[in-house]
Design a protein around this motif. Structure first.
Motif, PDB file in Angstrom:
ATOM      1  N   SER A 130      34.937   1.933  18.678  1.00 22.82           N
ATOM      2  CA  SER A 130      35.931   0.946  19.085  1.00 22.82           C
ATOM      3  C   SER A 130      36.895   0.707  17.932  1.00 22.82           C
ATOM      4  CB  SER A 130      35.277  -0.380  19.481  1.00 22.82           C
ATOM      5  OG  SER A 130      36.268  -1.313  19.902  1.00 22.82           O
ATOM      6  N   ARG A 131      38.182   0.843  18.195  1.00 23.15           N
ATOM      7  CA  ARG A 131      39.205   0.557  17.188  1.00 23.15           C
ATOM      8  C   ARG A 131      39.919  -0.733  17.559  1.00 23.15           C
ATOM      9  NH1 ARG A 131      44.505   4.219  16.685  1.00 23.15           N
ATOM     10  NH2 ARG A 131      44.995   3.008  18.548  1.00 23.15           N
ATOM     11  N   PHE A 132      39.630  -1.785  16.803  1.00 28.10           N
ATOM     12  CA  PHE A 132      40.296  -3.070  16.961  1.00 28.10           C
ATOM     13  C   PHE A 132      40.162  -3.627  18.378  1.00 28.10           C
ATOM     14  CE2 PHE A 132      43.027  -0.814  13.691  1.00 28.10           C
ATOM     15  CZ  PHE A 132      42.383  -1.383  12.607  1.00 28.10           C
ATOM     16  N   GLY A 133      38.993  -3.425  18.986  1.00 30.26           N
ATOM     17  CA  GLY A 133      38.755  -3.956  20.326  1.00 30.26           C
ATOM     18  C   GLY A 133      37.678  -5.016  20.374  1.00 30.26           C
ATOM     19  N   THR A 134      36.627  -4.840  19.583  1.00 34.83           N
ATOM     20  CA  THR A 134      35.485  -5.749  19.657  1.00 34.83           C
ATOM     21  C   THR A 134      35.826  -7.158  19.188  1.00 34.83           C
ATOM     22  OG1 THR A 134      34.753  -4.994  17.477  1.00 34.83           O
ATOM     23  CG2 THR A 134      33.797  -3.903  19.395  1.00 34.83           C
ATOM     24  N   GLN A 135      36.883  -7.303  18.385  1.00 40.24           N
ATOM     25  CA  GLN A 135      37.286  -8.622  17.876  1.00 40.24           C
ATOM     26  C   GLN A 135      37.669  -9.590  18.994  1.00 40.24           C
ATOM     27  OE1 GLN A 135      39.817  -6.637  14.253  1.00 40.24           O
ATOM     28  NE2 GLN A 135      40.358  -6.312  16.369  1.00 40.24           N
ATOM     29  N   PHE A 136      37.961  -9.030  20.171  1.00 43.28           N
ATOM     30  CA  PHE A 136      38.453  -9.861  21.272  1.00 43.28           C
ATOM     31  C   PHE A 136      37.382 -10.144  22.331  1.00 43.28           C
ATOM     32  CE2 PHE A 136      42.059  -7.473  19.530  1.00 43.28           C
ATOM     33  CZ  PHE A 136      42.852  -8.535  19.101  1.00 43.28           C
ATOM     34  N   PHE A 137      36.132  -9.724  22.067  1.00 40.98           N
ATOM     35  CA  PHE A 137      35.066 -10.024  23.013  1.00 40.98           C
ATOM     36  C   PHE A 137      34.906 -11.539  23.167  1.00 40.98           C
ATOM     37  CE2 PHE A 137      32.502  -5.905  22.062  1.00 40.98           C
ATOM     38  CZ  PHE A 137      33.201  -5.235  23.052  1.00 40.98           C
ATOM     39  N   GLU A 138      34.854 -11.977  24.409  1.00 38.56           N
ATOM     40  CA  GLU A 138      34.594 -13.395  24.672  1.00 38.56           C
ATOM     41  C   GLU A 138      33.220 -13.788  24.127  1.00 38.56           C
ATOM     42  OE1 GLU A 138      34.555 -16.489  28.487  1.00 38.56           O
ATOM     43  OE2 GLU A 138      34.970 -14.365  28.776  1.00 38.56           O
ATOM     44  N   ASN A 139      32.259 -12.879  24.273  1.00 36.13           N
ATOM     45  CA  ASN A 139      30.919 -13.075  23.736  1.00 36.13           C
ATOM     46  C   ASN A 139      30.597 -11.840  22.882  1.00 36.13           C
ATOM     47  OD1 ASN A 139      28.112 -13.122  23.270  1.00 36.13           O
ATOM     48  ND2 ASN A 139      27.740 -14.268  25.150  1.00 36.13           N
ATOM     49  N   PRO A 140      30.831 -11.907  21.558  1.00 33.92           N
ATOM     50  CA  PRO A 140      30.664 -10.717  20.718  1.00 33.92           C
ATOM     51  C   PRO A 140      29.271 -10.109  20.779  1.00 33.92           C
ATOM     52  CG  PRO A 140      31.846 -12.430  19.533  1.00 33.92           C
ATOM     53  CD  PRO A 140      31.351 -13.058  20.804  1.00 33.92           C
TER      54      PRO A 140
END
Length: 295
Positions: A130-140
């Motif tokens: 994942s490139r700069f996507g996981t930072q936006f998880f509502e629930n990481p």
């Protein structure tokens, strides 16, 4: 993977407040600035890709694949005996990726609209990226745990996340400039999720990964220049629409328009030292986070 197989694995996307924000507010802006978002970050990705533990024949997940450029690069890496499954919550982004893959004759990549946090992965993949996507998880933790479920025992997950704002002058400087003229966003501001710097703290991310079931967690700092505009005008326009400065401008509404001339002049002065022959180039810094699914 055949079309029929991918359809069986594609449940209906359940829209959330964050997903709606991406599709309603951010997608049009990302389309407008696709040439900068994709090409500008390529200089950063170029340092990361040679380090990825991906081999020919591997099955790979690209979580939050956006326009599909990284999924296509991974598909080339694994070759015709491998396969890449790319997921994103914005169908419009994926359409571009599908067209690009077709134009390049890449047939071993499947791009589907889905929420990475809830997608019913099969544990058949060797690598998850994942490139700069996981930072936006509502629930990481939920998102990271579900990514782990895509992996075989011993499989590797690598995500690229921004380090803190102070280490990213390409976003920090414009934010500081804009805040001279506009108020910060209120607590009720619409948002795309936790935000680009939500995974900057290595201790926090380590704990999230441990709770999600990973082992062998490591962090490697990546520093790279990024292109933020082919000229000053383009760089200023980009900053006023996206990133922390863009959020401030969006939320300020009419006040932004009233003070646009002042803000533009101040941004032009602040960005002038970063002008190079090929455009406005500024430093960025991220973590390449690697972890293993113990099985």
């Amino acid at each position: 993977m055949s079309t029929a197989q991918s359809q069986l694995l594609q449940p209906e996307l359940v829209k959330t407040e964050y997903i709606d924000f991406w599709n309603d507010i951010l997608v049009p802006k990302f389309l407008r600035w696709k040439h900068i978002i994709v090409d500008g970050l390529t200089l950063h990705s170029a340092q990361v890709f040679p380090k990825l533990e991906v081999a020919e024949g591997d099955r790979v997940v690209d979580a939050g694949c956006g326009f599909g450029d990284t999924a296509i690069l991974l598909a080339k890496r694994v070759g015709p005996t491998g396969h890449v499954l790319g997921l994103d919550c914005c169908e419009t982004f994926l359409d571009y990726g599908r067209k690009d893959a077709k134009a390049e004759g890449i047939g071993n990549v499947t791009l589907i609209e889905a929420d990475v946090q809830t997608y019913p992965f099969e544990p058949v993949h060797d690598f998850c990226f994942s490139r700069f996507g996981t930072q936006f998880f509502e629930n990481p933790v939920a998102g990271l745990r579900n990514m782990r479920k895509s992996l075989k025992p011993g499989g590797i997950m690598t995500m690229i996340v921004w380090r803190d704002l102070a280490e990213n002058p390409w976003l920090a400087i414009p934010k500081e400039v804009v805040l001279r003229y506009l108020p910060p966003p209120g607590d009720d501001a619409r948002t795309c999720g936790p935000g680009p710097f939500s995974m900057a703290d290595t201790e926090v991310v380590t704990k999230q990964l441990e709770i999600a079931g990973y082992t062998d967690i490591s962090f490697e700092r990546i520093d790279a220049e990024v292109l933020v505009g082919r000229d000053a005008e383009e760089a200023i326009a980009l900053q006023m629409e996206l990133g922390p400065a863009g959020e401030i401008c969006r939320e300020a509404g009419e006040e932004t328009e009233r003070r646009r001339g002042e803000i533009t002049a101040a941004l032009k002065a602040a960005l002038a030292p970063f002008q190079k022959p090929n455009g406005i180039m500024m430093q960025s810094s991220s973590w390449m986070v690697t972890a293993r699914n113990p099985g």
